[in-house]
Design an enzyme around this catalytic site. Structure first.
Site, PDB file in Angstrom:
ATOM      1  N   SER A 132      10.340 -28.631 -22.706  1.00 23.56           N
ATOM      2  CA  SER A 132      10.463 -29.416 -21.471  1.00 23.56           C
ATOM      3  C   SER A 132      10.224 -30.894 -21.744  1.00 23.56           C
ATOM      4  O   SER A 132      10.874 -31.763 -21.154  1.00 23.56           O
ATOM      5  CB  SER A 132       9.448 -28.912 -20.436  1.00 23.56           C
ATOM      6  OG  SER A 132       9.810 -27.623 -20.002  1.00 23.56           O
ATOM      7  N   TRP A 156      16.446 -22.355 -30.505  1.00 22.11           N
ATOM      8  CA  TRP A 156      17.204 -21.789 -29.381  1.00 22.11           C
ATOM      9  C   TRP A 156      18.518 -22.544 -29.147  1.00 22.11           C
ATOM     10  O   TRP A 156      18.833 -22.931 -27.998  1.00 22.11           O
ATOM     11  CB  TRP A 156      16.365 -21.809 -28.088  1.00 22.11           C
ATOM     12  CG  TRP A 156      15.019 -21.202 -28.253  1.00 22.11           C
ATOM     13  CD1 TRP A 156      14.680 -20.109 -29.006  1.00 22.11           C
ATOM     14  CD2 TRP A 156      13.798 -21.639 -27.652  1.00 22.11           C
ATOM     15  NE1 TRP A 156      13.348 -19.853 -28.915  1.00 22.11           N
ATOM     16  CE2 TRP A 156      12.774 -20.770 -28.086  1.00 22.11           C
ATOM     17  CE3 TRP A 156      13.465 -22.668 -26.782  1.00 22.11           C
ATOM     18  CZ2 TRP A 156      11.456 -20.916 -27.678  1.00 22.11           C
ATOM     19  CZ3 TRP A 156      12.160 -22.807 -26.377  1.00 22.11           C
ATOM     20  CH2 TRP A 156      11.168 -21.943 -26.820  1.00 22.11           C
ATOM     21  N   GLU A 361      18.589 -25.405 -20.224  1.00 25.17           N
ATOM     22  CA  GLU A 361      19.063 -26.676 -19.634  1.00 25.17           C
ATOM     23  C   GLU A 361      18.041 -27.216 -18.634  1.00 25.17           C
ATOM     24  O   GLU A 361      18.397 -27.831 -17.621  1.00 25.17           O
ATOM     25  CB  GLU A 361      20.469 -26.536 -19.041  1.00 25.17           C
ATOM     26  CG  GLU A 361      21.464 -26.078 -20.107  1.00 25.17           C
ATOM     27  CD  GLU A 361      22.769 -26.839 -20.175  1.00 25.17           C
ATOM     28  OE1 GLU A 361      22.920 -27.841 -19.470  1.00 25.17           O
ATOM     29  OE2 GLU A 361      23.629 -26.422 -20.976  1.00 25.17           O
TER      30      GLU A 361
END
Ligand code: CAA
Length: 392
Positions: A132, A156, A361
């Site tokens: 984040s 990822w 996202e």
């Protein structure tokens, strides 16, 4: 206000639905079970213009608008969310930033191959210690003659095992550990080593940990300004999040379709379960929430294609659509009862696939931060036009 799709948008939506129903949906359960990345599907989608729907024709794309692309993502995700995210990241996170931020030489060199589906694109921002808090990333590019040597690891990375072009974010200014010292580079697949890949769902998509060790890149691989890469990442995610919202809508719609059909057939206590109000209310909530999520998503897509600010609208669409997908895929399992929990029906796959839309996202918490910063006018540069559609 006109809610109807244009003839061209309807045509592209129909094309995507046709190919999804014929060539993707029948195989989705097997790809999920066997963890198969269906490379041939992306070549086929490329032939149909669906790997570069909103890429200009002069760069090898179909030249359609952004909303058409969103409709395609919704249809593909309805059949297989793994295929949906592959196309989403390939297009909005890898191809579009090259068009938006690249030099003419970079556009000509990278975009046609991506738009044709011949090369798959990836977006490499996240690291083990930087999720984040994207601006804290530590992979670095160190000056070497006319270029840089790039070293680091990323985690990822969607399409990581199959991509030929990687948009990679690394630190070029080590005197700062925040977003300001980050630059964006375009790397080839040959510069990247895949180290690991595993996850809960989306098994037909590739999610890889990757490493680059001293990969040399010249200035022609720098996308946008040196130390200006964080803006590329954020602006790219503004559009990408609309794509993930569309993916979530597609998954939720697929779950609703199965739940509705099942409720009309399954009989208990002498009636179809669709005749029971408990089930009717579930279906009513599903239909309503999916509609609302779709409208938020299409509005965000429309704002983007009109060249209007869409940071707020995209974050709202992703936040809402992903929570609808997570909640309503769970409700679809509930409608199917024990059958919903088995592999005999696809709803357990939709449930596993939906969860990640609240994470990648930008998590739902990050979407709320983006929304709050916009509505509280904490970002003056993006405030005025974003407010145009918001609550007063
Ligand atoms: N557009 C353009 N520029 C932007 C922007 C936007 N939407 N948002 C921020 N910026 C700029 C700011 O103006 C600022 O620039 P200056 O330094 O020149 O003023 C700079 O970027 C830093 O902005 P912030 O101060 O807002 O940065 P922050 O550290 O507070 O972070 C954040 C903001 C929103 C939390 C951001 O870190 C973020 O989005 N985090 C989530 C990361 C994320 O979404 N990762 C997804 C990985 S990709 C993926 O998941 C793909 C997949 O596989 C499906």
């Amino acid at each position: 206000m006109d809610f109807s799709l244009t003839p061209e948008q309807r045509e592209i939506q129909a094309l995507a639905r046709e190919v999804a129903e014929a060539e993707i949906a029948p195989h989705a359960a097997a790809w999920d079970r066997d963890h198969t990345f269906p490379r041939q599907v992306f070549s086929k989608l490329g032939e149909l213009g669906l790997m570069g729907v909103c890429v200009p024709e002069e760069l090898g794309g179909a030249g359609a608008d952004f909303l058409s692309y969103i409709l395609v993502l919704e249809e593909l995700s309805r059949a297989d969310a793994g295929v949906g995210v592959t196309v989403a990241v390939h297009t909005s996170a890898a191809t579009l930033p090259i068009i938006a931020f690249g030099t003419e030489e970079q556009r000509q060199r990278f975009v046609p191959a991506l738009a044709s589906g011949g090369v798959i694109g990836a977006f490499a921002l996240t690291e083990a210690e930087s999720g984040s808090d994207a601006g804290s990333l530590r992979s670095a590019a160190v000056r070497d003659g006319d270029g840089w040597r790039i070293s680091g690891t990323k985690q990822w990375i969607t399409n990581g095992s199959h991509a030929g072009t990687f948009l990679v974010f690394v630190r070029t200014d080590t005197s700062t550990d925040g977003p300001r010292g980050v630059s964006a580079f375009l790397l080839d697949g040959s510069d990247v080593e895949v180290t690991r890949e595993e996850k809960l769902g989306l098994h037909s998509s590739s999610t890889a940990d990757i490493r680059f060790e001293g990969a040399f890149v010249g200035r022609e691989r720098l996308l946008h300004d040196e130390n200006g890469g964080f803006t590329v990442a954020m602006a790219t995610l503004d559009g990408g999040r609309i794509g993930i919202a569309a993916q979530a809508v597609g998954i939720a719609q697929a779950a609703y379709d199965v739940a509705r059909a099942y409720a009309l057939e399954r009989r208990q206590f002498g009636s179809r379960i669709a005749d029971f109000q408990a089930i009717q209310f579930k279906l009513a909530d599903m239909a309503t929430e999916i509609d609302a999520a779709r409208l938020l998503t299409y509005r965000a897509a429309w704002l983007k294609q009109e060249g209007l600010p869409h940071t707020l609208a995209g974050a709202e669409a992703k936040l809402f659509a992903s929570s609808v997908a997570r909640r309503q895929t769970g409700e679809a399992i509930q409608v199917l009862g024990g059958y919903g929990y088995t592999k005999e029906f696809p709803v357990e796959r939709y449930y596993r696939d939906a969860k990640v839309t609240e994470i990648y996202e930008g998590t739902s918490e990050i979407q709320r931060i983006v929304i709050a910063r916009n509505i509280l006018a904490q970002h003056e540069n993006r405030r005025p036009a974003d407010e145009a559609h918001g609550p007063g």
